[in-house]
Design an enzyme around this catalytic site. Sequence first.
Site, PDB file in Angstrom:
ATOM      1  N   GLY A 139       0.850  -1.197   0.000  1.00 47.03           N
ATOM      2  CA  GLY A 139       0.000   0.000   0.000  1.00 47.03           C
ATOM      3  C   GLY A 139       0.879   1.239   0.000  1.00 47.03           C
ATOM      4  N   GLY A 159       1.515   4.660   3.625  1.00 49.10           N
ATOM      5  CA  GLY A 159       2.636   3.783   3.247  1.00 49.10           C
ATOM      6  C   GLY A 159       3.843   4.566   2.746  1.00 49.10           C
ATOM      7  N   VAL A 166      -2.950  -0.889   3.398  1.00 50.05           N
ATOM      8  CA  VAL A 166      -3.932  -0.743   2.313  1.00 50.05           C
ATOM      9  C   VAL A 166      -5.139   0.031   2.827  1.00 50.05           C
ATOM     10  CG1 VAL A 166      -3.196  -2.864   1.161  1.00 50.05           C
ATOM     11  CG2 VAL A 166      -5.077  -2.949   2.797  1.00 50.05           C
ATOM     12  N   SER A 169      -2.805  -0.252   8.622  1.00 51.34           N
ATOM     13  CA  SER A 169      -4.132   0.278   8.306  1.00 51.34           C
ATOM     14  C   SER A 169      -4.956   0.384   9.581  1.00 51.34           C
ATOM     15  CB  SER A 169      -4.873  -0.664   7.357  1.00 51.34           C
ATOM     16  OG  SER A 169      -4.196  -0.814   6.147  1.00 51.34           O
ATOM     17  N   THR A 170      -5.971   1.248   9.549  1.00 55.21           N
ATOM     18  CA  THR A 170      -6.899   1.365  10.679  1.00 55.21           C
ATOM     19  C   THR A 170      -7.986   0.308  10.511  1.00 55.21           C
ATOM     20  OG1 THR A 170      -6.442   3.712  10.723  1.00 55.21           O
ATOM     21  CG2 THR A 170      -8.416   2.959  11.891  1.00 55.21           C
ATOM     22  N   ALA A 185     -10.416   4.871  18.764  1.00 56.00           N
ATOM     23  CA  ALA A 185     -10.809   5.764  19.867  1.00 56.00           C
ATOM     24  C   ALA A 185     -10.136   7.126  19.719  1.00 56.00           C
ATOM     25  CB  ALA A 185     -10.443   5.127  21.200  1.00 56.00           C
ATOM     26  N   CYS A 194     -10.423   9.647   7.074  1.00 48.12           N
ATOM     27  CA  CYS A 194     -10.448   8.755   8.240  1.00 48.12           C
ATOM     28  C   CYS A 194     -11.495   9.041   9.305  1.00 48.12           C
ATOM     29  CB  CYS A 194      -9.064   8.722   8.863  1.00 48.12           C
ATOM     30  SG  CYS A 194      -7.874   8.002   7.723  1.00 48.12           S
ATOM     31  N   ARG A 233     -13.384  29.092   7.723  1.00 45.95           N
ATOM     32  CA  ARG A 233     -12.240  28.635   8.519  1.00 45.95           C
ATOM     33  C   ARG A 233     -11.765  29.696   9.504  1.00 45.95           C
ATOM     34  NH1 ARG A 233     -10.973  23.132   8.362  1.00 45.95           N
ATOM     35  NH2 ARG A 233     -11.538  22.326   6.330  1.00 45.95           N
TER      36      ARG A 233
HETATM   37  P1  NAD Z   1      -4.631   5.188   0.295  1.00 39.26           P
HETATM   38  O1  NAD Z   1      -5.897   4.857  -0.385  1.00 39.26           O
HETATM   39  O2  NAD Z   1      -3.944   6.483   0.019  1.00 39.26           O
HETATM   40  O3  NAD Z   1      -3.548   4.030   0.007  1.00 39.26           O
HETATM   41  C1  NAD Z   1      -3.831   2.668   0.058  1.00 39.26           C
HETATM   42  C2  NAD Z   1      -3.108   1.984  -1.105  1.00 39.26           C
HETATM   43  O4  NAD Z   1      -3.228   0.565  -0.965  1.00 39.26           O
HETATM   44  C3  NAD Z   1      -3.686   2.325  -2.490  1.00 39.26           C
HETATM   45  O5  NAD Z   1      -2.688   2.947  -3.283  1.00 39.26           O
HETATM   46  C4  NAD Z   1      -4.135   0.972  -3.056  1.00 39.26           C
HETATM   47  O6  NAD Z   1      -3.904   0.844  -4.454  1.00 39.26           O
HETATM   48  C5  NAD Z   1      -3.250   0.008  -2.278  1.00 39.26           C
HETATM   49  N1  NAD Z   1      -3.757  -1.363  -2.239  1.00 39.26           N
HETATM   50  C6  NAD Z   1      -5.009  -1.795  -1.958  1.00 39.26           C
HETATM   51  N2  NAD Z   1      -5.072  -3.151  -2.019  1.00 39.26           N
HETATM   52  C7  NAD Z   1      -3.821  -3.589  -2.348  1.00 39.26           C
HETATM   53  C8  NAD Z   1      -3.232  -4.871  -2.548  1.00 39.26           C
HETATM   54  N3  NAD Z   1      -3.946  -6.002  -2.402  1.00 39.26           N
HETATM   55  N4  NAD Z   1      -1.935  -4.938  -2.871  1.00 39.26           N
HETATM   56  C9  NAD Z   1      -1.191  -3.806  -3.007  1.00 39.26           C
HETATM   57  N5  NAD Z   1      -1.685  -2.568  -2.831  1.00 39.26           N
HETATM   58  C10 NAD Z   1      -2.983  -2.455  -2.492  1.00 39.26           C
HETATM   59  O7  NAD Z   1      -4.922   5.052   1.864  1.00 39.26           O
HETATM   60  P2  NAD Z   1      -4.154   5.777   3.064  1.00 39.26           P
HETATM   61  O8  NAD Z   1      -4.699   7.132   3.271  1.00 39.26           O
HETATM   62  O9  NAD Z   1      -2.679   5.585   2.905  1.00 39.26           O
HETATM   63  O10 NAD Z   1      -4.665   4.889   4.286  1.00 39.26           O
HETATM   64  C11 NAD Z   1      -4.261   3.552   4.450  1.00 39.26           C
HETATM   65  C12 NAD Z   1      -4.723   3.077   5.808  1.00 39.26           C
HETATM   66  O11 NAD Z   1      -4.111   3.865   6.836  1.00 39.26           O
HETATM   67  C13 NAD Z   1      -6.233   3.200   6.041  1.00 39.26           C
HETATM   68  O12 NAD Z   1      -6.651   2.117   6.833  1.00 39.26           O
HETATM   69  C14 NAD Z   1      -6.356   4.482   6.830  1.00 39.26           C
HETATM   70  O13 NAD Z   1      -7.489   4.498   7.663  1.00 39.26           O
HETATM   71  C15 NAD Z   1      -5.098   4.479   7.666  1.00 39.26           C
HETATM   72  N6  NAD Z   1      -4.613   5.802   8.059  1.00 39.26           N
HETATM   73  C16 NAD Z   1      -4.614   6.828   7.177  1.00 39.26           C
HETATM   74  C17 NAD Z   1      -4.104   8.064   7.546  1.00 39.26           C
HETATM   75  C18 NAD Z   1      -4.110   9.246   6.612  1.00 39.26           C
HETATM   76  O14 NAD Z   1      -3.788  10.333   7.064  1.00 39.26           O
HETATM   77  N7  NAD Z   1      -4.442   9.083   5.351  1.00 39.26           N
HETATM   78  C19 NAD Z   1      -3.542   8.230   8.820  1.00 39.26           C
HETATM   79  C20 NAD Z   1      -3.534   7.140   9.694  1.00 39.26           C
HETATM   80  C21 NAD Z   1      -4.070   5.927   9.297  1.00 39.26           C
HETATM   81  C1  UGA Z   2      -6.497  12.633  11.508  1.00 37.95           C
HETATM   82  C2  UGA Z   2      -5.802  12.544  12.872  1.00 37.95           C
HETATM   83  O1  UGA Z   2      -5.440  13.861  13.317  1.00 37.95           O
HETATM   84  C3  UGA Z   2      -4.554  11.677  12.790  1.00 37.95           C
HETATM   85  O2  UGA Z   2      -3.987  11.537  14.094  1.00 37.95           O
HETATM   86  C4  UGA Z   2      -4.946  10.306  12.242  1.00 37.95           C
HETATM   87  O3  UGA Z   2      -3.805   9.496  12.104  1.00 37.95           O
HETATM   88  C5  UGA Z   2      -5.610  10.479  10.885  1.00 37.95           C
HETATM   89  O4  UGA Z   2      -6.785  11.328  11.039  1.00 37.95           O
HETATM   90  C6  UGA Z   2      -6.096   9.203  10.280  1.00 37.95           C
HETATM   91  O5  UGA Z   2      -6.373   8.249  10.970  1.00 37.95           O
HETATM   92  O6  UGA Z   2      -6.207   9.264   9.071  1.00 37.95           O
HETATM   93  P1  UGA Z   2      -6.128  13.990   9.253  1.00 37.95           P
HETATM   94  O7  UGA Z   2      -7.479  13.492   8.908  1.00 37.95           O
HETATM   95  O8  UGA Z   2      -5.029  13.825   8.266  1.00 37.95           O
HETATM   96  O9  UGA Z   2      -5.611  13.291  10.603  1.00 37.95           O
HETATM   97  O10 UGA Z   2      -6.219  15.557   9.596  1.00 37.95           O
HETATM   98  P2  UGA Z   2      -6.611  16.398  10.908  1.00 37.95           P
HETATM   99  O11 UGA Z   2      -5.576  17.415  11.139  1.00 37.95           O
HETATM  100  O12 UGA Z   2      -6.982  15.549  12.057  1.00 37.95           O
HETATM  101  O13 UGA Z   2      -7.921  17.158  10.394  1.00 37.95           O
HETATM  102  C7  UGA Z   2      -9.129  16.460  10.139  1.00 37.95           C
HETATM  103  C8  UGA Z   2     -10.229  17.456   9.789  1.00 37.95           C
HETATM  104  O14 UGA Z   2     -10.647  18.180  10.941  1.00 37.95           O
HETATM  105  C9  UGA Z   2      -9.822  18.490   8.745  1.00 37.95           C
HETATM  106  O15 UGA Z   2     -10.866  18.688   7.836  1.00 37.95           O
HETATM  107  C10 UGA Z   2      -9.562  19.723   9.587  1.00 37.95           C
HETATM  108  O16 UGA Z   2      -9.701  20.911   8.865  1.00 37.95           O
HETATM  109  C11 UGA Z   2     -10.626  19.570  10.665  1.00 37.95           C
HETATM  110  N1  UGA Z   2     -10.291  20.277  11.923  1.00 37.95           N
HETATM  111  C12 UGA Z   2      -9.234  19.907  12.671  1.00 37.95           C
HETATM  112  C13 UGA Z   2     -11.099  21.332  12.323  1.00 37.95           C
HETATM  113  O17 UGA Z   2     -12.087  21.677  11.662  1.00 37.95           O
HETATM  114  N2  UGA Z   2     -10.802  21.992  13.490  1.00 37.95           N
HETATM  115  C14 UGA Z   2      -9.737  21.637  14.271  1.00 37.95           C
HETATM  116  O18 UGA Z   2      -9.529  22.287  15.328  1.00 37.95           O
HETATM  117  C15 UGA Z   2      -8.933  20.580  13.838  1.00 37.95           C
END
Ligand code: NAD
Ligand code: UGA
Length: 458
Positions: free
Chosen positions: A8, A13, A86, A127-128, A218, A272, A429
């Site tokens: 991923g 990733g 992923v 992943s979450t 959580a 997320c 904002r």
């Molecule tokens: P994303 O969609 O940007 O990336 C996931 C990637 O996995 C995609 O490019 C997809 O093509 C690939 N993929 C899917 N199935 C596959 C397979 N079988 N083999 C190889 N590649 C495969 O997602 P993301 O934002 O990076 O999030 C990934 C995970 O991390 C999610 O569970 C999300 O909740 C968690 N997470 C995201 C953030 C964030 O800020 N985006 C922060 C913390 C946790």
């Molecule tokens: C959030 C968490 O902050 C990360 O810790 C977590 O890993 C991630 O989700 C995830 O699991 O994907 P992210 O979604 O990237 O991160 O961005 P944030 O900074 O948390 O903002 C989320 C949303 O809340 C944005 O739309 C932001 O504008 C809004 N926000 C944030 C507000 O409206 N007010 C605030 O005071 C803070």
Amino acid sequence: MANILCIGAGYVGGPTMAVIAKHCPQHRIVVVDTNEARIAAWQSDQLPIYEPGLDEVVRCARDKNLFFSADVNRHIAEADIIFVSVNTPTKSFGQGAGKAADLQYWEKTARQILENSTSPKIVVEKSTLPVRTAEAMEYILNSNTDGLHFDIVSNPEFLAEGTAIRDMEKPDRVLIGGRETPSGQKAVQAIVEIFTQWLPRERIITTNLWSSELSKLAANAFLAQRVSSINAISALCEKTEADVSEVAHAIGLDSRIGHHFLQASVGFGGSCFRKDILNLVYLCEYYGLYEVAGYWEQVIKMNEYQQARFVSKVVSSMFNTVAGKRIALFGIAFKANTSDTRNSPALAICRALLEEQAEIVITDPHAMDNARIDLADAATQVAFESDPYAAANHAHAIAILTEWSHFADLDYETIYKSMIKPAFVFDGRNILDHKKLHAMGFNVYAIGKPSLTQLPAN
Ligand code: NAD
Ligand code: UGA
């Protein structure tokens, strides 16, 4: 030396593995993805995501000990440790549709690991995921008939987009959960050793698998709840002439409350918060905890209400119609410093204004390519302008939907002159100087603040 693989190559990733590669030159790190275009972008000068500081970290490790590849199977075979990062979106079909996590990509990965492994491995959940997912992963992987043993470790990611590199370099904590068996603890230790290459040991906490999985859901639910709480108060402020920024400042100084995540806004977006809270709601319903499910679901309802409230304010203040009026949306990313538009409140607001037959023009420094794809079905009604001055030219209103700092530094005198009068600003904002804009002649509406208008009170 260990062979580390990440499956991923997305927002998690890519940046996490780049930072690990930077700090662990002794390890070989490969990031794979089935999306070949994404892999090609990671190999090029035009990375697939915008993230401050990312280019530099990738440049320093790529082709030394950091590699990107679309050959998933080959790299699984070579790996000692596999991070799985992923996507786990909300399920859109069947049982649990609209709430449960869609684990199809997750399970496919597990089966792919099983099919291509000839040696024991540590598999890390990045992943979450719903709590107790590791149980299914263990079951699938250890069902092999070759006597191979797989240890599952949970290492949820807490980075936020826009600050991903900083969050990886200096996290508040790293969480690693594992089984309490000797081999489970050995696997946890192997992951701890990666992070101690640049972090003090006390920053890394270890727990059982289920605490680790649940802590991630959580944490996101608590963060989103704060945004919905302050946004709920913002609605009351608008009715009472209280100012939400003053209220947030006053309550945030209480150290038990703290000042983070109290910025009133058009609502939270991103890939997320919504999906993870829905995931939590579904889990609670599954366990028959309906009151608990309802409690968390309200955080999402409040978020939807805040967006609907903003659109109503735009329409009602512009004499109850925006049909045929040009409205410039400043910002389409879900927050500043990212190109990501997934679940952006700006997109929801854009669509609601299109329903009202407004003419929309969007400006954003890094998210326009994604927005073009998101709004492809409305291509004839939406224009894109990289220059905010051009976007505002001949507009009836500007709506600030993403807190990009340069939107606060524009020359609003010039913008005012180029707009249709009466000119409106809706600051979703709270980043602009409202009194100054009002003095220029704008009608100014912000979140949770008294409106400053030139119009007769009604
Ligand atoms: P994303 O969609 O940007 O990336 C996931 C990637 O996995 C995609 O490019 C997809 O093509 C690939 N993929 C899917 N199935 C596959 C397979 N079988 N083999 C190889 N590649 C495969 O997602 P993301 O934002 O990076 O999030 C990934 C995970 O991390 C999610 O569970 C999300 O909740 C968690 N997470 C995201 C953030 C964030 O800020 N985006 C922060 C913390 C946790
Ligand atoms: C959030 C968490 O902050 C990360 O810790 C977590 O890993 C991630 O989700 C995830 O699991 O994907 P992210 O979604 O990237 O991160 O961005 P944030 O900074 O948390 O903002 C989320 C949303 O809340 C944005 O739309 C932001 O504008 C809004 N926000 C944030 C507000 O409206 N007010 C605030 O005071 C803070």
